[in-house]
Design a protein around this motif. Structure first.
Motif, PDB file in Angstrom:
ATOM      1  N   THR A 122       0.855  -1.182   0.000  1.00 25.68           N
ATOM      2  CA  THR A 122       0.000   0.000   0.000  1.00 25.68           C
ATOM      3  C   THR A 122       0.895   1.238   0.000  1.00 25.68           C
ATOM      4  OG1 THR A 122      -0.136   0.270   2.405  1.00 25.68           O
ATOM      5  CG2 THR A 122      -1.687  -1.262   1.382  1.00 25.68           C
ATOM      6  N   PHE A 134      -8.820 -10.556   0.375  1.00 26.72           N
ATOM      7  CA  PHE A 134      -8.758 -10.189   1.788  1.00 26.72           C
ATOM      8  C   PHE A 134     -10.145 -10.449   2.372  1.00 26.72           C
ATOM      9  CE2 PHE A 134      -5.172  -7.514   0.350  1.00 26.72           C
ATOM     10  CZ  PHE A 134      -4.219  -7.890   1.307  1.00 26.72           C
ATOM     11  N   LEU A 184     -12.837  -7.521   1.151  1.00 21.88           N
ATOM     12  CA  LEU A 184     -12.503  -6.232   0.558  1.00 21.88           C
ATOM     13  C   LEU A 184     -12.523  -6.431  -0.948  1.00 21.88           C
ATOM     14  CD1 LEU A 184      -9.480  -5.125   2.796  1.00 21.88           C
ATOM     15  CD2 LEU A 184     -11.868  -4.435   2.992  1.00 21.88           C
ATOM     16  N   PRO A 192     -12.089  -7.129  -4.614  1.00 18.74           N
ATOM     17  CA  PRO A 192     -10.912  -7.246  -5.476  1.00 18.74           C
ATOM     18  C   PRO A 192     -11.144  -6.687  -6.870  1.00 18.74           C
ATOM     19  CG  PRO A 192     -12.060  -9.336  -5.394  1.00 18.74           C
ATOM     20  CD  PRO A 192     -12.820  -8.392  -4.487  1.00 18.74           C
ATOM     21  N   PRO A 227     -10.720   2.368  -4.939  1.00 19.77           N
ATOM     22  CA  PRO A 227      -9.720   1.369  -4.560  1.00 19.77           C
ATOM     23  C   PRO A 227     -10.257  -0.057  -4.596  1.00 19.77           C
ATOM     24  CG  PRO A 227     -10.595   2.413  -2.597  1.00 19.77           C
ATOM     25  CD  PRO A 227     -11.226   3.112  -3.766  1.00 19.77           C
ATOM     26  N   CYS A 228      -9.342  -0.999  -4.877  1.00 22.48           N
ATOM     27  CA  CYS A 228      -9.618  -2.428  -4.796  1.00 22.48           C
ATOM     28  C   CYS A 228      -8.463  -3.085  -4.041  1.00 22.48           C
ATOM     29  CB  CYS A 228      -9.754  -3.048  -6.190  1.00 22.48           C
ATOM     30  SG  CYS A 228     -11.150  -2.428  -7.151  1.00 22.48           S
ATOM     31  N   PHE A 229      -8.634  -4.365  -3.684  1.00 22.40           N
ATOM     32  CA  PHE A 229      -7.667  -5.016  -2.803  1.00 22.40           C
ATOM     33  C   PHE A 229      -7.432  -6.448  -3.249  1.00 22.40           C
ATOM     34  CE2 PHE A 229     -10.137  -1.818  -0.695  1.00 22.40           C
ATOM     35  CZ  PHE A 229      -9.215  -1.094   0.055  1.00 22.40           C
ATOM     36  N   ARG A 230      -6.158  -6.811  -3.363  1.00 19.48           N
ATOM     37  CA  ARG A 230      -5.804  -8.203  -3.659  1.00 19.48           C
ATOM     38  C   ARG A 230      -4.549  -8.580  -2.875  1.00 19.48           C
ATOM     39  NH1 ARG A 230      -6.926  -8.821 -10.224  1.00 19.48           N
ATOM     40  NH2 ARG A 230      -9.022  -7.898 -10.145  1.00 19.48           N
ATOM     41  N   TYR A 284      -0.279  -3.731  -6.579  1.00 16.87           N
ATOM     42  CA  TYR A 284      -0.277  -3.429  -5.154  1.00 16.87           C
ATOM     43  C   TYR A 284      -1.397  -4.193  -4.463  1.00 16.87           C
ATOM     44  CZ  TYR A 284       2.676   0.442  -6.635  1.00 16.87           C
ATOM     45  OH  TYR A 284       3.684   1.189  -7.187  1.00 16.87           O
ATOM     46  N   ARG A 285      -1.312  -4.269  -3.149  1.00 16.00           N
ATOM     47  CA  ARG A 285      -2.376  -4.922  -2.386  1.00 16.00           C
ATOM     48  C   ARG A 285      -3.598  -4.021  -2.254  1.00 16.00           C
ATOM     49  NH1 ARG A 285       1.706  -7.885   1.957  1.00 16.00           N
ATOM     50  NH2 ARG A 285       2.296  -9.548   0.495  1.00 16.00           N
ATOM     51  N   GLN A 286      -3.380  -2.731  -2.179  1.00 16.45           N
ATOM     52  CA  GLN A 286      -4.461  -1.773  -2.413  1.00 16.45           C
ATOM     53  C   GLN A 286      -4.089  -1.021  -3.681  1.00 16.45           C
ATOM     54  OE1 GLN A 286      -6.139   0.844   0.668  1.00 16.45           O
ATOM     55  NE2 GLN A 286      -6.120   2.505  -0.811  1.00 16.45           N
TER      56      GLN A 286
END
Length: 435
Positions: free
Chosen positions: A11, A78, A89, A91, A120-123, A132-134
């Motif tokens: 992040t 996540f 969260l 993805p 934003p997205c999250f993986r 990135y993770r975010q």
């Protein structure tokens, strides 16, 4: 020793100024605002309207929408629990948009729904350049039209965004996945083709061969890519209606002067795609060359509880990857905007008046900064210069008595006495030239 907290790996913070994070430049907040404003402008020209969905979604929504056998669901989500409720969260945003479309009966608004999003997205994947993770995506979803013109419209919209940034050196890759019955036949053909080469495949690819053989088409292993040269081609397995849709789409793109490369092994990584699949690549991104991608997903609504398919097509794009491409072509992005004026106060009485004056000038539409640390005039002038203020407004005891400020144009050094009541109009005017 007290703990000093850091942002989580994968992040990053977005700050007023550009800075370096682990060897990667993170653009300033002003640059992000510029990119988002440009995206919004293009979306408005295509009459797309914004939709904002929660970052939290039910885990089952994403699992059913994206596909249980995809890497996103099996390895990269996540996910967590709160009581008996399972959350994730998000993805990606397409499944949440379709969930919102169905939940709020947006079909009753009439016509085709042109929707876009930024957020934003999250993986949970290994961080690397552009991944990135975010991370942050923008995209568009056109829901309610089966016509191939809808597919061409979305592709044209996607390209219009990148052209608005001056990115022309891109490649559009195009394929068709056929209907719901096409892929099972193709998967069987792929499994039969790769069966004699099982020993030559990596452990990951051997697992994919059994669970999701289409993922083999995305392999980056050179030996496995050479095996693809003789692999069956999806286009040979699709139904006549999908083939006709594909030919119509290509004709529409030709009409628009949009160049494309047909890629028979382009399948995209999500299970909800049918018929059209496309990807936009940039040579400036290296091995992970995709800027954006998308396709048609008429069956997603059924996975999310609809009794009937809902025709839909869309694309998603990574903002971080856009920044990499812009940097590679040397595009200058805006930094923090300077104030229109910096107010310099000499003495306590002047400081109190300047505090009130700043609010009045801001109410008149001006960007105004002033000192809050009680520093000397010299220090305040240095701060005005650091902030690139075109004007400094100097007020001390004499100026308070006369109700006239000394206004200095920082670039030219020209200085003029301006009545307090006329300050807003003066500061909105042109900077006086040196005489």
């Amino acid at each position: 020793m007290k703990t000093t907290f850091q942002n989580i790996t994968g992040t990053f913070d977005i700050l007023p100024d550009t800075y370096d994070a682990d060897g990667t430049a993170v653009p300033s907040a002003a640059a992000w605002q510029h990119v988002e404003a440009t995206v919004r402008d293009v979306m408005a020209r295509f009459h797309a309207q914004e939709i904002r969905t929660p970052i939290l979604e039910p885990t089952e929504l994403v699992a059913r929408g994206v596909g249980m056998l995809t890497d996103i669901v099996s390895k990269e989500m996540f996910a967590f629990e709160r009581g008996d409720v399972h959350y994730v969260l998000r993805p990606e945003v397409t499944a949440p948009v379709m969930r919102a479309y169905l939940q709020h009966r947006l079909d009753q608004r009439g016509g085709v729904q042109r929707l876009y999003y930024i957020g934003p997205c999250f993986r949970a994947e290994r961080p690397q350049k552009g991944r990135y993770r975010q991370f942050h995506q923008f995209g568009a979803e056109l829901i309610g039209a089966e016509d191939a013109r809808a597919d061409a419209e979305v592709i044209a919209l996607m390209l219009a965004v990148y052209r608005a940034f001056g990115l022309e050196a891109v490649t559009l890759r195009l394929n068709t996945l056929g209907d719901a019955g096409s892929r099972p036949r193709y998967k069987e053909a792929l499994q039969a083709y790769f069966a004699p080469y099982t020993a030559d495949l990596s452990e990951t690819s051997r697992r994919r061969l059994q669970t999701n053989p289409l993922r083999l088409l995305d392999t980056k292993d050179e030996k496995e890519r050479r095996l693809l040269d003789g692999a069956p081609v999806l286009l040979d397995f699709i139904d006549p209606e999908s083939r006709a849709h594909y030919e119509t789409l290509k004709g529409l793109l030709d009409d628009l002067g949009i160049a494309y490369v047909e890629d028979p092994f382009l399948v995209r990584g999500l299970d909800y795609y049918t018929r059209t699949a496309f990807e936009l690549e940039s040579p400036d991104l290296g091995a992970q060359s995709a800027l954006a991608g998308g396709g048609r997903y008429d069956l997603l609504a059924c996975e999310l509880g609809s009794d009937e398919p809902v025709p839909a097509v869309g694309f998603a794009a990574g903002i971080e990857r856009l920044f990499i491409a812009l940097a590679a072509q040397g595009t200058a992005l805006p930094g923090p905007a300077p104030p229109d004026a910096f107010l310099v106060a000499l003495g306590d009485e002047a400081a109190r008046y300047v505090f009130r004056l700043a609010q009045e000038l801001r109410a008149a539409g001006l960007r105004v900064a002033f000192d809050l640390k009680g520093r000397s005039m010299k220090a305040q002038m240095r701060e005005a210069n650091r902030q690139n203020a075109p004007y400094t407004v100097i007020i001390g005891q004499d100026e308070l008595a006369a109700r006239r400020a000394q206004v200095k144009a920082m670039d030219t050094g020209m200085q003029a006495g301006v009545a307090f009541d006329d300050l807003a109009a003066y500061l909105k005017g042109p900077v006086p030239a040196r005489t």
